[in-house]
Design a protein around this motif. Structure first.
Motif, PDB file in Angstrom:
ATOM      1  N   LEU A  82       0.832  -1.202   0.000  1.00 36.47           N
ATOM      2  CA  LEU A  82       0.000   0.000   0.000  1.00 36.47           C
ATOM      3  C   LEU A  82       0.869   1.256   0.000  1.00 36.47           C
ATOM      4  CD1 LEU A  82      -2.688  -1.000   2.676  1.00 36.47           C
ATOM      5  CD2 LEU A  82      -2.996  -0.933   0.195  1.00 36.47           C
ATOM      6  N   ALA A  83       1.931   1.235   0.794  1.00 39.42           N
ATOM      7  CA  ALA A  83       2.799   2.402   0.892  1.00 39.42           C
ATOM      8  C   ALA A  83       3.443   2.729  -0.456  1.00 39.42           C
ATOM      9  CB  ALA A  83       3.875   2.167   1.949  1.00 39.42           C
ATOM     10  N   GLU A  84       3.935   1.710  -1.151  1.00 41.21           N
ATOM     11  CA  GLU A  84       4.548   1.926  -2.468  1.00 41.21           C
ATOM     12  C   GLU A  84       3.516   2.445  -3.463  1.00 41.21           C
ATOM     13  OE1 GLU A  84       6.670  -1.395  -4.008  1.00 41.21           O
ATOM     14  OE2 GLU A  84       7.818  -1.698  -2.170  1.00 41.21           O
ATOM     15  N   ALA A  85       2.307   1.908  -3.404  1.00 39.30           N
ATOM     16  CA  ALA A  85       1.250   2.330  -4.328  1.00 39.30           C
ATOM     17  C   ALA A  85       0.885   3.791  -4.112  1.00 39.30           C
ATOM     18  CB  ALA A  85       0.028   1.442  -4.150  1.00 39.30           C
ATOM     19  N   ARG A  86       0.766   4.200  -2.861  1.00 39.85           N
ATOM     20  CA  ARG A  86       0.435   5.607  -2.569  1.00 39.85           C
ATOM     21  C   ARG A  86       1.532   6.529  -3.089  1.00 39.85           C
ATOM     22  NH1 ARG A  86      -1.119   3.441   2.621  1.00 39.85           N
ATOM     23  NH2 ARG A  86      -3.404   3.370   2.808  1.00 39.85           N
ATOM     24  N   GLU A  87       2.770   6.116  -2.908  1.00 37.57           N
ATOM     25  CA  GLU A  87       3.890   6.932  -3.370  1.00 37.57           C
ATOM     26  C   GLU A  87       3.860   7.085  -4.890  1.00 37.57           C
ATOM     27  OE1 GLU A  87       8.810   7.035  -3.140  1.00 37.57           O
ATOM     28  OE2 GLU A  87       7.652   5.506  -2.058  1.00 37.57           O
ATOM     29  N   LEU A  88       3.602   5.989  -5.603  1.00 36.15           N
ATOM     30  CA  LEU A  88       3.533   6.054  -7.060  1.00 36.15           C
ATOM     31  C   LEU A  88       2.379   6.929  -7.518  1.00 36.15           C
ATOM     32  CD1 LEU A  88       4.290   2.339  -8.035  1.00 36.15           C
ATOM     33  CD2 LEU A  88       5.738   4.333  -8.479  1.00 36.15           C
ATOM     34  N   ALA A  89       1.231   6.819  -6.827  1.00 31.78           N
ATOM     35  CA  ALA A  89       0.056   7.617  -7.197  1.00 31.78           C
ATOM     36  C   ALA A  89       0.295   9.098  -6.991  1.00 31.78           C
ATOM     37  CB  ALA A  89      -1.156   7.152  -6.398  1.00 31.78           C
ATOM     38  N   GLU A  90       1.120   9.433  -6.015  1.00 32.15           N
ATOM     39  CA  GLU A  90       1.438  10.841  -5.774  1.00 32.15           C
ATOM     40  C   GLU A  90       2.439  11.383  -6.779  1.00 32.15           C
ATOM     41  OE1 GLU A  90       2.786  10.739  -1.761  1.00 32.15           O
ATOM     42  OE2 GLU A  90       0.761  10.643  -0.891  1.00 32.15           O
ATOM     43  N   LEU A  91       3.255  10.478  -7.360  1.00 32.59           N
ATOM     44  CA  LEU A  91       4.286  10.896  -8.306  1.00 32.59           C
ATOM     45  C   LEU A  91       3.773  11.051  -9.733  1.00 32.59           C
ATOM     46  CD1 LEU A  91       7.296   8.692  -7.137  1.00 32.59           C
ATOM     47  CD2 LEU A  91       7.086  11.177  -6.921  1.00 32.59           C
ATOM     48  N   GLY A  92       2.808  10.212 -10.127  1.00 36.09           N
ATOM     49  CA  GLY A  92       2.362  10.234 -11.519  1.00 36.09           C
ATOM     50  C   GLY A  92       0.891   9.956 -11.659  1.00 36.09           C
ATOM     51  N   SER A  93       0.368  10.126 -12.872  1.00 40.35           N
ATOM     52  CA  SER A  93      -1.050   9.882 -13.141  1.00 40.35           C
ATOM     53  C   SER A  93      -1.209   8.539 -13.839  1.00 40.35           C
ATOM     54  CB  SER A  93      -1.627  10.998 -14.009  1.00 40.35           C
ATOM     55  OG  SER A  93      -0.956  11.066 -15.247  1.00 40.35           O
TER      56      SER A  93
END
Length: 224
Positions: free
Chosen positions: A33-44
């Motif tokens: 979940l943590a990695e997914a949130r980080e990716l979602a904040e970085l890109g669309s």
């Protein structure tokens, strides 16, 4: 189209990601979940595929967070828990579709393309500019019905530019849509793909030109 794939299985995740890339998607793989949130904040992203059992929590808990970051993002829940009550729980939690493991890769791709065709994404299955057409579901390009034989990357590049035909698409936006964060991108990879696609368009008398706007990006427009 760019996919956020959230899958912690070290064997399954990379295989699913690679298979999706072969079908023309850009994929970013997260194992928590943590990695997914980080990716979602970085890109669309255009769609998210979420495993339910993750090392740091329930995958469905990510749905609301993703939608806050990217309103309207389609979500497909992917899980080994395929009982009816689990599917109902997943849909009630906000997932748009639900696929149980094990699954056929072709079914996953079909479900993803169905999600991407929904009205809220305003995605037409067939894009056209002059005599040039691209069937985004079948990944086939043609000129007045004549096949235009493009490689996977060139087909995806064509789709990106067709969706904004007549407008300049910034180079950074093309790279983001064309490659996942984990993809190894050579310095001149994009320019090489642009050059090959331009050559195909010229040699096929497509009536369409791909123009490089120096220092900015690219534009696809009909030849007048």
């Amino acid at each position: 189209m760019r996919i956020l794939l959230v899958e912690d299985d070290r064997d399954l995740g990379p295989v699913v990601a690679e298979n999706l890339r072969r079908d023309g998607f850009a994929v970013d793989l997260a194992a928590s979940l943590a990695e997914a949130r980080e990716l979602a904040e970085l890109g669309s992203f255009d769609v998210a595929v979420l495993d339910r059992r993750l090392p740091d929590g329930e995958g469905l808990s990510l749905v609301s967070a993703l939608r806050r970051l990217q309103p309207g993002l389609p979500v497909l829940a992917l899980t080994a828990r395929d009982a009816t009550e689990d599917r109902i729980e997943g849909l009630n939690a906000g997932a748009d579709d639900y696929l149980g493991k094990p699954f056929a890769h072709g079914e996953l791709v079909a479900r993803l393309r169905a999600l991407l065709r929904r009205p809220r994404h305003v995605l037409s299955p067939v894009l056209a500019l002059g005599p040039l057409e691209l069937d985004t579901a079948e990944r086939r390009a043609s000129i007045e019905g004549r096949p235009l034989n493009l490689a996977r990357r060139e087909t995806t590049l064509l789709e990106i530019l067709l969706r904004k035909a007549g407008r300049v698409v910034q180079k950074e936006a093309v790279i983001e849509a064309l490659y996942g964060l984990d993809d190894a991108v050579e310095p001149n990879a994009l320019e090489a793909s642009v050059s090959r696609l331009r050559r195909h368009l010229v040699e096929s008398a497509s009536g369409v030109e791909l123009v490089t706007v120096r220092g900015v990006g690219y534009v696809l427009r009909a030849v007048t």
